[in-house]
Design an enzyme around this catalytic site. Structure first.
Site, short mmCIF file in Angstrom:
data_model
loop_
_atom_site.label_atom_id
_atom_site.label_comp_id
_atom_site.label_asym_id
_atom_site.label_seq_id
_atom_site.Cartn_x
_atom_site.Cartn_y
_atom_site.Cartn_z
N GLY A 245 26.29 42.76 43.55
CA GLY A 245 27.01 43.56 42.47
C GLY A 245 27.02 42.91 41.18
N LYS B 171 41.54 52.59 41.60
CA LYS B 171 42.75 52.24 41.94
C LYS B 171 43.23 50.91 41.46
CE LYS B 171 44.20 55.87 44.38
NZ LYS B 171 45.52 56.60 43.75
N LYS C 73 48.48 37.06 41.34
CA LYS C 73 48.44 37.55 39.87
C LYS C 73 48.45 38.91 39.41
CE LYS C 73 43.64 38.20 39.29
NZ LYS C 73 42.73 38.34 38.29
N GLY D 40 28.23 39.37 42.18
CA GLY D 40 27.16 38.63 42.68
C GLY D 40 26.08 38.22 42.03
N ALA E 189 32.74 38.89 35.39
CA ALA E 189 31.24 39.04 35.79
C ALA E 189 30.41 39.20 34.39
CB ALA E 189 30.74 39.76 36.73
N ASN F 75 45.90 45.87 35.45
CA ASN F 75 47.05 46.05 35.74
C ASN F 75 48.19 45.97 34.61
OD1 ASN F 75 46.74 46.19 39.04
ND2 ASN F 75 45.57 44.05 38.22
N GLN G 289 44.60 47.23 41.67
CA GLN G 289 44.91 46.25 42.54
C GLN G 289 46.42 45.97 42.70
OE1 GLN G 289 42.58 45.53 44.64
NE2 GLN G 289 44.16 44.89 45.76
#
Lengths: 411, 411
Positions: free
Chosen positions: A52, A364, A272, A55, A209, A338, A366
């Site tokens: 991804g 969604k 966190k 990755g 990333a 968030n 986290q």
């Protein structure tokens, strides 16, 4: 040996090496045995499972470092790609109508263009990153395995490769967070280690990333603390210790700190998100930067308390001093999703679920999920009151408290 | 006794009480002697020296708490006002042409309107804050002295009141930062204690006067660690310990953490400005939140290292866990003027002095000055290389390095 016994052994090993070294960032105590070993005649083969955007960014780093340290690593880094068809856009600079007019296998495009055109576009991958659609071929003979897949696939992937890796392999998981439920907390690195019968450490930090791929400066934490009971790595290989992992991951733009506390490193990445929701609530009230800093400070201490209470191996400084702790929290409270959704929810006086649906296009949050899971976990152990901030965030989310109550709830 | 000997004693006292208690936030060990004392028959008289915007915000808190805890404190809080004439604007809600058409003494306006109309306008002060233009009258019989004046006036003010305070008085300084030069570091609380022959602790945290005055939630740290050699406070008074100071300062919107480390508490307020400049530089480069979080993390650890290296009494957790450490740094890197000017300087490719002149209307940046002073201090001791971030910030400010070098300089 049971996984529990292995974990206990790992902890003991961790304590010994931690107390033997003056700093948590020194190389593992096993380095001291290097002098007694013969000079290595073989090199480590590196495989990364997952491609991804995180990755692929990590694959880029690994490949840069296998090139930079040819005495330690074989150049080629195999990257397992979950195969899919991909239509290269005609606007891509490498587009060639004779080859790309039809959808092509993603792995073949990556190897042709040296770019993960779907998940990390516009970033050149070193040519020694070799995409491989066969997971068994990708991990074959690899002594260093890097896991970087969505967490829901970990278990199934381990089942697939079990028995097909070298028994002396060692692993590092770059999968963020932990699995929390009222039953308990499970670390992805533990799942990997247990399922494969090897040892797996964890990487986590204030990293995004795309920024890492663009070589914007950041730091990360790698926790690695193997027990003494593993299948030994043959003496022909360089010792697999903190120094070796640092050579594999550290770049001028990606600074690595090596520690022993795998549980703390993994917990930070989950907890966190709960704190970031609290910080977002307070920001939404317009209480200013100092109120937010207070929430973050209390948050760091509650994360630390959580780690120390439920994991014997956790160390205070993982939370207060490492990138996976304080720095990752700072980033999440500065611009994470968030924080953003919680802030908007207060500013607009609307439930966070509505904001989530609007802002995240079906993805969604986290943090809301983790807040609920952590609350179930704490409630099942009668510990809610000892974590007033995490409990307040949960109560606000389920509308049993309001944001105005936070100062009182923390008093 | 020399101030050095007193400081050493204070340190020993601090170590003993710190190791005797399980947490740095518990009340001082002297509390345990309360049981053996007779019930107090007298109350503490509180005076605050200074009435700027921070002084007035603190006076408001003190007066709220003397009212809330009448068994400990006399209600009246004397606030020394540096007298000046002030013309109340006719737009002020309390303006009365028959009384306010001419400039009036500021102290008289404060006592009439219960508002520091010049330095903390639009905030109601409790009526038990009594402005007093005579410093000797203000401190008379006060057993608890709060210092909140611009640091350049500390020494002269102490000379004025020396011999006019009760010998058993205790003090807390709310003056931010420390005095650094190549000669050494001096704490304002030490200057006050030495000049007056009493003990003085320190208050510092992620606080902005106006936000505190508006009762927006925040936290602060008070360090108090008296030696055992002071003129004893008569037994008729409540014991002056951590619990007493907390009763005097803690409010539902202003949470106080009591610790013993005065040097660490004071250092944070100075060194954070250097780190905030570094964070501003990195923000100006557009390297993202993770790069900034890395700078902040390294900054916390360098601040801690500085404290531990140069002050025996410093504790690690003052920097990593307290409002005066990590939280104040977070706030300063989020929206402080040092951060802002450094960021603009990189974005516009102009020297920070130009930005400073433009943005601050003639005021000076604290961070650039502190960066230079800290560098002189470190250089004089051959310790520059052990503080790569603070040294990098200084080198960038004097154009011996560029912001692009930061990742390399920290490697």
């Amino acid at each position: 040996m049971s996984s529990r016994a292995a974990a206990r052994l790992a902890r003991v090993a961790g304590h010994i090496s931690a107390s033997a070294s003056s700093s948590s960032t020194t190389t593992s105590s096993s380095t001291s045995s290097t002098a007694r070993r013969m000079a290595p005649t073989r090199k480590h083969k590196v495989a990364i499972i997952g491609s991804g955007n995180w990755g692929s960014a990590i694959a880029k780093i690994l490949a840069e470092n296998t090139t930079a340290h040819p005495h330690l690593f074989e150049s080629e880094v195999r990257m397992w790609v979950f195969e899919e068809d991909y239509q290269l856009p005609s606007s891509h600079k490498g587009y060639d109508a004779s080859k790309h007019s039809q959808p092509r296998k993603l792995s073949s495009l990556i190897n042709e263009l040296h770019e993960n055109v779907k998940y990390l576009p516009n970033i050149a991958l070193p040519p020694n990153v070799v995409a491989d659609p066969s997971i068994l071929s990708a991990v074959k003979d690899a002594s260093l395995l890097i896991f970087n897949v969505p967490h829901q696939f970990v278990s199934k992937i381990c089942d697939q490769i079990h028995g097909h890796i070298v028994p002396y392999a060692r692993a590092v998981s770059c999968i963020k967070g932990v699995d929390v439920s009222s039953d308990g907390i499970s670390l992805f690195s533990d799942v990997i280690g247990r399922k494969l019968g090897i040892y797996c450490g964890a990487l986590s930090g204030a990293n995004i990333a795309n920024e890492v791929a663009e070589e914007k400066f950041c730091e990360t934490t790698i926790a690695y603390d193997p027990p003494g009971t593993l299948t030994p790595c043959p003496e022909e290989f360089p010792v697999i210790d903190h120094s070796l992992w640092k050579h594999l991951f550290h770049r001028p733009y990606f600074h690595v700190s090596m520690i022993h506390d795998v549980a703390g490193t993994s917990l930070g990445g989950a907890l966190k998100n709960v704190i970031a929701i609290g910080a977002g609530f307070v920001d939404g009230m317009g209480w200013g930067d100092n109120a937010k800093a207070a929430i973050m400070r209390v948050g760091i201490l509650e994360m630390r308390k959580f780690g120390l209470m439920f994991f014997d191996s956790c160390k205070s400084e993982t939370f207060t001093e490492e990138s996976c702790g304080v720095a990752d929290l700072i980033t999440s409270c500065a611009g994470g999703r968030n924080h953003k959704c919680a802030k908007l929810s207060v500013e607009q006086g609307r439930p966070i679920e509505e904001i989530e649906a609007e802002v995240l296009n079906g993805q969604k949050l986290q943090g809301t999920l983790t807040a609920m899971e952590v609350n179930e976990f704490l409630k099942a152990r009668g510990k809610e009151k000892e974590f007033p901030l995490m409990t307040a965030v949960h109560k606000i989310l389920i509308r049993e408290a309001s944001v105005e109550d936070i100062p009182h709830l923390l008093d």
